[in-house]
Enzyme design. Structure first.
Site, PDB file in Angstrom:
ATOM      1  N   ASP A   1       0.906  -1.149   0.000  1.00  0.00           N
ATOM      2  CA  ASP A   1       0.000   0.000   0.000  1.00  0.00           C
ATOM      3  C   ASP A   1       0.939   1.192   0.000  1.00  0.00           C
ATOM      4  OD1 ASP A   1      -1.433   2.289   0.815  1.00  0.00           O
ATOM      5  OD2 ASP A   1      -3.002   1.004   1.608  1.00  0.00           O
ATOM      6  N   HIS A   2       1.038   1.877  -1.121  1.00  0.00           N
ATOM      7  CA  HIS A   2       2.131   2.858  -1.234  1.00  0.00           C
ATOM      8  C   HIS A   2       1.983   4.006  -0.233  1.00  0.00           C
ATOM      9  CE1 HIS A   2      -0.562   5.277  -3.804  1.00  0.00           C
ATOM     10  NE2 HIS A   2       0.248   6.279  -3.575  1.00  0.00           N
TER      11      HIS A   2
ATOM     12  N   HIS B   1      -5.790   2.789   1.280  1.00  0.00           N
ATOM     13  CA  HIS B   1      -5.082   3.972   1.789  1.00  0.00           C
ATOM     14  C   HIS B   1      -5.787   4.621   2.989  1.00  0.00           C
ATOM     15  CE1 HIS B   1      -3.040   3.213  -1.856  1.00  0.00           C
ATOM     16  NE2 HIS B   1      -3.720   4.008  -2.649  1.00  0.00           N
TER      17      HIS B   1
HETATM   18  C1  BG6 Z   1      -3.623   4.829  -6.163  1.00  0.00           C
HETATM   19  C2  BG6 Z   1      -4.988   4.878  -6.800  1.00  0.00           C
HETATM   20  O1  BG6 Z   1      -3.502   3.711  -5.315  1.00  0.00           O
HETATM   21  O2  BG6 Z   1      -3.422   6.015  -5.386  1.00  0.00           O
HETATM   22  C3  BG6 Z   1      -5.150   6.122  -7.635  1.00  0.00           C
HETATM   23  O3  BG6 Z   1      -5.158   3.720  -7.594  1.00  0.00           O
HETATM   24  C4  BG6 Z   1      -4.822   7.359  -6.841  1.00  0.00           C
HETATM   25  O4  BG6 Z   1      -6.464   6.207  -8.168  1.00  0.00           O
HETATM   26  C5  BG6 Z   1      -3.477   7.207  -6.146  1.00  0.00           C
HETATM   27  O5  BG6 Z   1      -4.798   8.465  -7.721  1.00  0.00           O
HETATM   28  C6  BG6 Z   1      -3.226   8.355  -5.185  1.00  0.00           C
HETATM   29  O6  BG6 Z   1      -1.922   8.273  -4.713  1.00  0.00           O
HETATM   30  P1  BG6 Z   1      -1.128   9.571  -4.266  1.00  0.00           P
HETATM   31  O7  BG6 Z   1       0.179   9.044  -3.769  1.00  0.00           O
HETATM   32  O8  BG6 Z   1      -1.015  10.433  -5.481  1.00  0.00           O
HETATM   33  O9  BG6 Z   1      -1.954  10.216  -3.195  1.00  0.00           O
END
Ligand code: BG6
Length: 520
Positions: A203-204, A266
């Site tokens: 989960d980045h 997230h």
């Molecule tokens: C991803 C989603 O996991 O996270 C995207 O699939 C989203 O739809 C993105 O735009 C948002 O990540 P960040 O790091 O830009 O907040």
């Protein structure tokens, strides 16, 4: 007295010194021709290499169907790096040194012989560590996760064990399943071939500096954690708003929607870090134990709760940041009658001793006025005497806002007297900003995540029970929504803060959404 700099230096507590060493190894990227590889993985690995954080020796093998040679893949990656690198211009000499470690393997994910030839390539390495320490990164479609892992196991490239002298690990991208049942099946199938300790579910958000700082903020400061309970906190808002629409990802988004794309992972991850109990130790399993307990304490929604406590929305055409955005239903690869939500607002309760009856409001959406992620901890109002008695509703309760991105920082809002001869009060802010405190720090989430997976530390990855607990929160909502088409009240113009119904979600409790500022 010591100058401030050296004092800070003395007081810095370096936990990183205890990080597990990263052993020489081979990283195989399945989905080497894909977007994630060129935009995120290779730039992250390149930066780790430039900062001398990768082991020596180290090898990257790209696995994909297209016909390429090592040289043509490297050239392609270099062109992409020049576009996506967080540092520009890309240093040519460093790239050349890095690129020596990269090779390409043409193969079909469904064909056993492709894995056998991959094995041949891996075992041709002179270094025993490169032959035995293997990180398999599955940057492929979720439907291919289970098959790929089975092939790796059948070929003997992956052996189920807890890791001894040598190790093999699998990194799995999201989405992990499309509901609880499919996530359970996928877990069963992966853990048939690999030990849970060998599986790193990404989960980045957990790789983001500000998200990691939540635990530091809560558990290394006595003054905040003392207040972190239902006795002092009135409610909590978690907002992840995005200015962008679905762009070229319409096909994927039609299957996912905001609930699966953002909330299941997230937002619930951020919530679990904000609300979990202190872990017993800083070890990965201790932290993950507490996150699971928290997710399991979220009150499940019954059908009637979904109507009251969950709001969805879909954007129609509108102006975002001065530019006209098309309606979701007109986006590429989106059905013109789609009922998929591009906005979600939820009111959740955590049924445990600490949080009983404190509402947690979560919201996320595409094509909102601003891209910003933040957590607002709103404290209880002061008693209705003295200033409050005279100011009535004009006396804002105290709040701590953790700004996760952009303009990363934390601010505390309290009241101050406006200087002058009259008695006037207004909220003032005490602000800690990452940029002013630490200077520009721009490491990407994927750099940290790759490094942790290589080192074998699973703290920033999602455990099996965690992913299943998160699905239990969103599944009942999804089931209710799937059964019902969107109503008129559930649409919002691109460039606004979501559908009208999202205000009602809070209104019943006398709360209002606090929209992130463009600069806090
Ligand atoms: C991803 C989603 O996991 O996270 C995207 O699939 C989203 O739809 C993105 O735009 C948002 O990540 P960040 O790091 O830009 O907040």
């Amino acid at each position: 007295m010591e100058p401030t700099d050296s004092l800070d230096e003395l007081l810095t507590c370096r936990l990183g010194a205890g990080r597990r060493p990263v052993m020489p190894c081979t990283l195989v990227i399945f989905g080497a021709s894909g977007d994630l590889t060129r935009r995120k993985l290779i730039p992250a690995l390149f930066h780790l290499f430039s900062e001398k954080q990768l082991p020596n020796p180290f090898r990257i093998i790209g696995f994909a169907r297209r016909d390429k040679t090592d040289t043509s893949w490297r050239e392609e990656l270099f062109a992409n790096l020049e576009q996506f690198s967080r540092t520009k211009p890309v240093d040519k000499e460093t790239w050349t040194a890095f690129a020596r470690n990269i090779s390409y393997h043409r193969g079909d994910l469904t064909d056993g012989s492709s894995y056998r030839s991959l094995k041949g390539l891996i075992t041709s390495s002179g270094d025993p560590h490169l032959r035995a320490n293997l990180l398999f990164y599955l940057a492929v479609s979720p439907s291919q996760f289970a098959g790929t892992v089975k092939h790796l196991s059948d070929t003997g490239l992956l052996t189920k064990n807890e890791g001894d002298a040598h190790w093999q690990r699998i990194v799995v991208e999201k989405p992990f399943g499309h509901d609880g049942a499919s996530a359970h099946l996928l877990n069963a199938s992966l853990t048939h071939h690999a030990h849970e300790k060998q599986i790193y579910r990404i989960d980045h958000y957990l790789g983001k500096e500000t998200v990691q700082n939540i635990l530091v903020f809560r558990f290394s400061n006595a003054i905040f954690e003392e207040l972190w309970t239902r006795r002092s906190i009135d409610h909590i808002q978690i907002t992840v708003s995005e200015q962008g629409g679905v762009g070229s990802r319409g096909g994927y988004y039609e299957e996912a929607g905001a609930l699966r794309d953002m909330v299941q992972n997230h937002l619930l991850q951020v919530l679990s870090l904000i609300a979990m109990e202190p872990p017993v130790t800083l070890e990965d399993e201790s932290i993950r134990d507490e996150k699971v307990k928290l997710l399991q304490s979220i009150r499940p929604m019954r059908e009637e709760d979904v109507v009251q406590s969950a709001v969805r929305g879909q954007y129609f055409a509108g102006i975002v940041n001065g530019k006209m955005q098309t309606a979701y239903r007109q986006e590429n690869k989106v059905s013109p009658t789609s009922n998929v939500e591009t906005y979600v607002g939820l009111k959740l309760f955590v049924d445990n001793w600490r949080w009983s009856e404190v509402p947690f409001y979560l919201r996320t959406g595409k094509n909102l006025p601003l891209s910003a992620s933040e957590v607002r901890i709103q404290f209880r109002p002061v008693p209705n005497v003295l200033f409050a008695a005279q100011c009535h509703h004009d006396l804002e309760p105290n709040a701590i806002t953790l700004r996760l991105q952009p303009n990363e920082g934390i601010h505390l809002q309290f009241h101050g007297k406006i200087p002058g001869n009259s008695m006037e009060l207004r909220p003032v802010r005490m602000r800690f900003g990452y940029d002013t405190e630490f200077g520009a720090h721009t490491a990407e989430a994927y750099e940290r995540l790759l490094l942790e997976a290589l080192a074998g530390d699973a703290t920033l990855f999602i455990r099996r029970d965690e992913v299943e607990a998160a699905w239990k929160v969103v599944d009942p909502i999804r089931q209710c929504w799937t059964a019902d088409p969107l109503s008129n009240r559930e649409f919002y113009a691109a460039g606004t803060w979501g559908p009208e119904a999202s205000d009602d979600l809070l209104g019943g409790s006398g709360h209002v959404w606090r929209n992130p500022a463009s600069y806090p």
